[in-house]
Design an enzyme around this catalytic site. Structure first.
Site, PDB file in Angstrom:
ATOM      1  N   HIS A 136      44.508  48.510  51.496  1.00 56.88           N
ATOM      2  CA  HIS A 136      45.528  47.781  52.254  1.00 56.88           C
ATOM      3  C   HIS A 136      45.846  48.563  53.522  1.00 56.88           C
ATOM      4  O   HIS A 136      45.339  49.655  53.734  1.00 56.88           O
ATOM      5  CB  HIS A 136      46.784  47.508  51.419  1.00 56.88           C
ATOM      6  N   SER A 162      44.780  52.435  47.878  1.00 53.91           N
ATOM      7  CA  SER A 162      45.274  52.900  49.166  1.00 53.91           C
ATOM      8  C   SER A 162      44.490  54.134  49.627  1.00 53.91           C
ATOM      9  O   SER A 162      43.274  54.072  49.783  1.00 53.91           O
ATOM     10  CB  SER A 162      46.782  53.159  49.049  1.00 53.91           C
TER      11      SER A 162
END
Length: 195
Positions: A124, A99
């Site tokens: 993501h 992330s």
């Protein structure tokens, strides 16, 4: 839970000096992100970067990342500082960069972004949740979409991947090995031995 911070003793011609391990590594221009990225972590990392820039604006800073990600605004504060300061920031993934951790890994100076061979990298789209009146939910949803677009643009810039591919790949958790992250453009080299 509190952890014991190791103390290292350095011998010099003027005697002994003891440092906690983090302070000793900071002397070598090494900074760690070793967990979730929040405002507290961001402030510590930024303060260390600014200190090292003041010490020597020409010498690289080494940012080691082992993080599951964290708060977007905290990560963006680190990102903006990395881009703002004069020294190149070399990024090194150990364990995982997921992330916001992966985003910061990609944001290192070109040619100076690394990963150890068995680390994992994951990108993501932003996560978020809100409750309240419909108007408030709409405001927050638009902000998350704006941040997603901004992060995708910046990942495009740092990886060289087309924005459409970044958008597709970040729709869900997209895991990569170190070698795959190199092919993707998040890192420049997989390192096995320190040079």
């Amino acid at each position: 839970m509190s952890y014991l911070v190791p103390i290292v003793i350095e011998q010099t011609s003027r005697g002994e000096r003891s440092y906690d391990i983090w302070s000793r590594l900071l002397k070598d221009r090494t900074i760690f992100i070793g967990g979730p990225i929040d405002d507290h972590v961001a402030n510590l990392v930024i303060a260390q970067m600014l200190f090292l820039e003041a010490e020597d604006p020409e010498k690289d800073i080494h940012l080691y990342i082992n993080s599951p990600g964290g708060v977007i605004t905290a990560g963006m504060a680190i990102y903006d500082t990395m881009q703002y300061i004069k020294p190149d920031v070399s990024t090194i993934c150990i364990g995982q960069a997921a992330s916001m951790g992966a985003f910061l890994l990609a944001a290192g100076a070109k040619g100076k972004r690394f990963s150890l061979p068995y680390a994992r990298i994951m990108i993501h789209q932003p996560l978020g949740g809100v409750q309240g009146q419909a108007t408030d939910i709409d405001i927050h949803a638009r902000e998350i979409l704006r941040m997603r677009d901004m992060l995708n643009e910046l990942l495009t810039k740092h990886t060289g991947q087309p924005k459409e591919k970044i958008e597709r790949d970040t729709e869900r958790d997209f895991f990569m090995s170190a070698a795959e992250a190199k092919e993707y453009g998040i890192i420049d080299e997989v390192i096995t031995v320190r040079k």
